[in-house]
Motif scaffolding. Structure first.
Motif, PDB file in Angstrom:
ATOM      1  N   GLU A  78       1.497 -13.857 -20.064  1.00  0.00           N
ATOM      2  CA  GLU A  78       0.038 -13.708 -20.083  1.00  0.00           C
ATOM      3  C   GLU A  78      -0.406 -12.989 -21.355  1.00  0.00           C
ATOM      4  O   GLU A  78      -1.382 -13.373 -21.987  1.00  0.00           O
ATOM      5  N   LYS A  82      -2.679 -14.500 -24.300  1.00  0.00           N
ATOM      6  CA  LYS A  82      -3.922 -13.866 -24.733  1.00  0.00           C
ATOM      7  C   LYS A  82      -3.893 -13.487 -26.201  1.00  0.00           C
ATOM      8  O   LYS A  82      -4.919 -13.477 -26.862  1.00  0.00           O
ATOM      9  N   SER A  87      -6.112 -21.700 -26.013  1.00  0.00           N
ATOM     10  CA  SER A  87      -5.681 -22.376 -24.790  1.00  0.00           C
ATOM     11  C   SER A  87      -6.302 -23.769 -24.705  1.00  0.00           C
ATOM     12  O   SER A  87      -7.377 -24.021 -25.252  1.00  0.00           O
ATOM     13  N   PHE A  90      -9.770 -23.793 -23.062  1.00  0.00           N
ATOM     14  CA  PHE A  90     -10.795 -23.254 -23.957  1.00  0.00           C
ATOM     15  C   PHE A  90     -11.230 -24.321 -24.961  1.00  0.00           C
ATOM     16  O   PHE A  90     -12.418 -24.581 -25.151  1.00  0.00           O
ATOM     17  N   GLU A 140     -17.940 -20.065 -17.774  1.00  0.00           N
ATOM     18  CA  GLU A 140     -16.569 -19.646 -17.474  1.00  0.00           C
ATOM     19  C   GLU A 140     -15.916 -18.997 -18.691  1.00  0.00           C
ATOM     20  O   GLU A 140     -15.138 -18.063 -18.553  1.00  0.00           O
ATOM     21  N   LEU A 141     -16.232 -19.504 -19.866  1.00  0.00           N
ATOM     22  CA  LEU A 141     -15.681 -18.898 -21.086  1.00  0.00           C
ATOM     23  C   LEU A 141     -16.235 -17.501 -21.317  1.00  0.00           C
ATOM     24  O   LEU A 141     -15.546 -16.641 -21.854  1.00  0.00           O
ATOM     25  N   ASN A 143     -16.742 -15.329 -19.165  1.00  0.00           N
ATOM     26  CA  ASN A 143     -16.135 -14.388 -18.224  1.00  0.00           C
ATOM     27  C   ASN A 143     -14.665 -14.120 -18.515  1.00  0.00           C
ATOM     28  O   ASN A 143     -13.949 -13.646 -17.653  1.00  0.00           O
ATOM     29  N   ARG A 144     -14.205 -14.421 -19.712  1.00  0.00           N
ATOM     30  CA  ARG A 144     -12.806 -14.174 -20.032  1.00  0.00           C
ATOM     31  C   ARG A 144     -12.700 -13.563 -21.425  1.00  0.00           C
ATOM     32  O   ARG A 144     -13.604 -13.661 -22.237  1.00  0.00           O
ATOM     33  N   ASP A 145     -11.560 -12.949 -21.681  1.00  0.00           N
ATOM     34  CA  ASP A 145     -11.297 -12.393 -23.004  1.00  0.00           C
ATOM     35  C   ASP A 145     -10.737 -13.494 -23.893  1.00  0.00           C
ATOM     36  O   ASP A 145      -9.901 -14.273 -23.467  1.00  0.00           O
TER      37      ASP A 145
END
Length: 173
Positions: A78, A82, A87, A90, A140-141, A143-145
């Protein structure tokens, strides 16, 4: 745990000896042999219990170690995911967003050329449905790092989109 097992075996031996002798017509010599046999059997049983307990404890330790290793492996995976690269999800989401903007720009050009075209009204309804799907993906993007590479890719896509929107806005009356 081990002491409890030994204590329990000892209590069982005493109980067996006491109850066996109640009402027994055996001679003391026979009784002594039986007691020794019982004690020997109980001792073997206690050793078996101890060995089984040790095996169970060892198995539990091994399972815990295996889980720890798997967890560390997942965390590394993970972290690596990151820390580097873009990804697939993404990239797909941003590519869909850019594709939608390309269709929107074409729609706006068509509208600018012929604002009274009724087919454009139907196209507009389809565009709004597509917009909702694209907007959900973009949410959705949010809400993520993002990895540094994802941030760079996002900026490049956004720059291309802004350029297209500026071009179409310049042609609008």
């Amino acid at each position: 745990m081990k002491k409890k097992g030994i204590y329990l075996v000892g209590v069982l031996i005493v109980a067996v000896v006491v109850f066996r002798n109640c009402g027994s017509s055996d001679t003391p010599k026979d009784s002594l042999k039986e007691k020794e046999q019982i004690m020997e059997e109980e001792s073997r049983y206690a050793e078996d219990i101890d060995e089984d307990e040790e095996e169970v404890v060892e198995e539990r330790k091994e399972k815990k170690e295996k889980k720890k290793k798997e967890k560390k492996k997942e965390e590394k995976k993970e972290k690596k995911k990151k820390s580097s690269g873009v990804s697939d999800d993404f990239k797909k989401t941003l590519d869909e967003y850019e594709k939608y903007i390309d269709e929107y720009v074409e729609f706006m050009k068509d509208y600018n050329n012929n604002p009274s075209d009724l087919e454009l009204l139907e196209d507009y309804g389809t565009m709004m449905e597509q917009y909702q799907k694209v907007a959900d993906g973009m949410d959705e993007l949010d809400n993520r790092d993002m990895t540094p590479e994802e941030e760079k890719y996002f900026i490049r896509v956004q720059e291309r989109i802004n350029k297209k929107l500026l071009e179409v806005s310049a042609t609008l009356e």
